[in-house]
Design an enzyme around this catalytic site. Structure first.
Site, PDB file in Angstrom:
ATOM      1  N   GLU A 152      16.245  55.548   5.503  1.00 30.85           N
ATOM      2  CA  GLU A 152      15.467  56.789   5.401  1.00 30.85           C
ATOM      3  C   GLU A 152      16.410  57.836   4.845  1.00 30.85           C
ATOM      4  O   GLU A 152      17.494  58.051   5.386  1.00 30.85           O
ATOM      5  CB  GLU A 152      14.920  57.194   6.776  1.00 30.85           C
ATOM      6  N   CYS A 203      15.430  65.953   8.799  1.00 31.41           N
ATOM      7  CA  CYS A 203      14.965  65.418   7.522  1.00 31.41           C
ATOM      8  C   CYS A 203      13.496  65.751   7.287  1.00 31.41           C
ATOM      9  O   CYS A 203      13.035  65.792   6.150  1.00 31.41           O
ATOM     10  CB  CYS A 203      15.199  63.913   7.456  1.00 31.41           C
TER      11      CYS A 203
END
Length: 541
Positions: free
Chosen positions: A307, A341
């Site tokens: 990710e 994020c």
């Protein structure tokens, strides 16, 4: 075993709904006082179940106050990474052969230990990366949820084993060919682990993401070399707590190895080693793609489950409930000082509501208290490091030069030796670098639109595709947004947060485009199968 049901931990919500918020605060404050008594110690690495020390040490200090030394950890080298890889490789066969139900029991036990010690773990986490008590407890809850959810998935899918049969044909042929009639075949479809996984963890969710990635690898039968964030943004004590809890839960020696040290040494060895079958990583896009490129350009082959961040947008329509939009946007942009994020970093607002929206946004942002996140009234804590602060200053100045600074933009004096800054709001054109580059600081950029299709174009016009939000009561706009937005995690009219706060078992957390590689998300039914490879075995009587 009966089919397991999954329930989220939801600690703070349960205290609040039970009228016990004061008890929640008492437990957290007590844990804070207890954990700080243990700071300043020297900690080993753990390889093959044994303590290992390096020639040099890493000093970890709290971002809350740089005068606080959390501890001294080992500056591991390539040789330590190789030792850990060998330990994991040697432990793999027995661990992979263990009945999946035994592994389920171990990780259910780990969830129980985390649950019993959640306030202690959360207090360490707050000291280590500057989260508020609410963010920290929420993160520990998420780790518990990952453990329970993945354990349930393994059991409910019976270890991902399937059986089928091709019946014997009454016809016979002299020579075989595709589709030829033959004898009965009993076929078993196995999902088998790869081997050793390197788990390379981020600083910003050092409990939940680290536990989630590690559990994904371990519960499916792989062994792990775990490297917590160990350089500029350190989170080594929480990583050690994970090792300790997994060990207490019954993870055997060598199955989970804890190695601290710089990415240039430890991380690079894990990535380039022929004995490592897979990498699971959360971090920047540049680092993620560099690992992939280095592996495949050298002729090696590994599984990558990564990710890689986001540049997450929200659209505010003229049909929006502005109060809901402002609440969700402020939470998503400035919670944990924008160091997620999934944090919101750009907003596209319909021109017709520009003044009303900006006024409400500034009013809400003014209410956010900046300061020591251990104190319950403070919402915005410190940036993780000096490099993050320098990045904040750089892009505030760039924003002022290219657009309009409408709120914040300065360092906040809170009386602590840390990098505390004001939540910052910029008006800037979509074409500007600030609208496209992931910054990981509390800077929110705003642009305006006339046509909804233009807003959608701008929302999608970045290399990332992690999270996205919309505020609109117009069904046509909602439908178009859902059909067209290029993001893996999408929220519509969510007051609690525009782009952050995915819940395990409810929202799949998955990145599209430059935010991920596999298109499969954490906390979902598809996650564990990424750590397994399929094998079809046919046996003829």
């Amino acid at each position: 075993m009966a089919k397991l049901e999954f329930n989220n931990e939801s600690t703070y919500k349960k205290f609040l709904e039970g009228g016990k918020e004061a008890e929640f605060d008492r437990l957290f404050d007590k844990a804070v006082e207890e954990v700080k008594k243990g700071f300043g110690k020297k900690y080993p690495m753990y390889i093959g179940g044994s303590e290992v020390f390096a020639q040099e040490q890493l000093e970890e200090r709290s971002p809350i106050n740089k005068d606080i030394v959390i501890g001294y950890f080992q500056k591991g080298l390539r040789s330590h990474a190789r030792e850990a890889i060998n330990a994991a490789k040697n432990a793999f066969r027995d661990w992979a052969a263990l009945d999946y139900r035994k592994r389920v029991e171990i990780f259910k036990k780990a969830a129980e230990i985390f649950s019993a010690e959640k306030f202690t773990v959360a207090a360490i986490l707050s000291y280590e990366n500057g989260k508020s008590r609410y963010e920290s407890i929420g993160e520990v809850d998420e780790a518990i949820d990952f453990l329970n959810y993945y354990a349930n998935e393994m059991q409910n899918n019976k270890g991902y084993l399937r059986k089928t049969v091709i019946r014997q044909s009454s016809a016979r042929v002299n020579s075989g060919f595709q589709g030829a009639p033959g004898s009965e075949e009993k076929i078993t479809i196995y999902m088998k682990p790869y081997g050793v996984f390197g788990v390379i963890a981020p600083f910003n969710f050092p409990i939940s993401i680290s536990v989630g990635m590690s559990t994904g690898a371990l519960i499916t039968g792989n062994t792990v070399v775990f490297k917590p964030s160990s350089t500029d943004n350190m989170s080594m004590l929480t990583g050690l707590k994970i090792y300790e809890i997994f060990t207490r839960a019954g993870v055997p020696k060598g199955v989970f190895n804890y190695v601290t040290g710089p990415g240039s040494e430890v991380g690079d060895e894990i990535v380039t080693s022929d004995s490592v079958s897979g990498i699971v990583f959360t971090g920047s896009k540049s680092t993620g793609l560099e690992m992939v490129a280095k592996t495949y350009s050298s002729g090696k082959q590994k599984v990558f489950i990564v990710e890689m961040g986001g540049k997450n947008p929200t659209i505010v329509s003229k049909y929006a409930d502005i109060a809901d939009a402002v609440d969700g946007i402020v939470s998503a942009a400035f919670g944990f000082a924008g160091q997620k994020c999934s944090a919101l970093s750009r907003v596209y607002v319909n021109e017709s509501i520009k003044e009303k929206f900006i006024s409400a946004l500034m009013e809400k942002t003014r209410t956010l208290k900046i300061g020591n996140p251990l104190e319950k009234e403070n919402y915005v804590g410190p940036l993780i490091s000096e490099s993050a602060y320098r990045r904040y200053v750089e892009y505030v100045e760039k924003g002022k030069a290219a657009g309009n600074l409408i709120y914040g933009g300065k360092r906040a004096d809170v009386g602590l030796n840390g990098f505390y800054v004001e939540p910052t709001i910029l008006e800037i054109k979509h074409e500007n670098e600030i609208m496209h580059k992931e910054l990981f600081v509390p800077i929110l950029a705003i642009d305006y639109y006339k046509d909804f299709d233009d807003a959608l174009y701008k929302a999608n016009d970045v290399e990332y595709g992690l999270t996205a939000g919309l505020y609109s009561k117009n069904k046509k706009e909602i439908g178009k947004f859902i059909d067209s937005i290029e993001a893996g995690v999408v929220y519509v009219n969510r007051r609690i947060s525009a782009t952050t706060g995915a819940i395990v078992g409810a929202h799949t957390f998955v990145g599209w485009k430059g935010s991920g590689l596999t298109g499969k998300g954490t906390g979902s039914r598809n996650y564990l199968q990424q750590f397994l490879r399929e094998q079809s075995v046919a046996v003829v009587k």
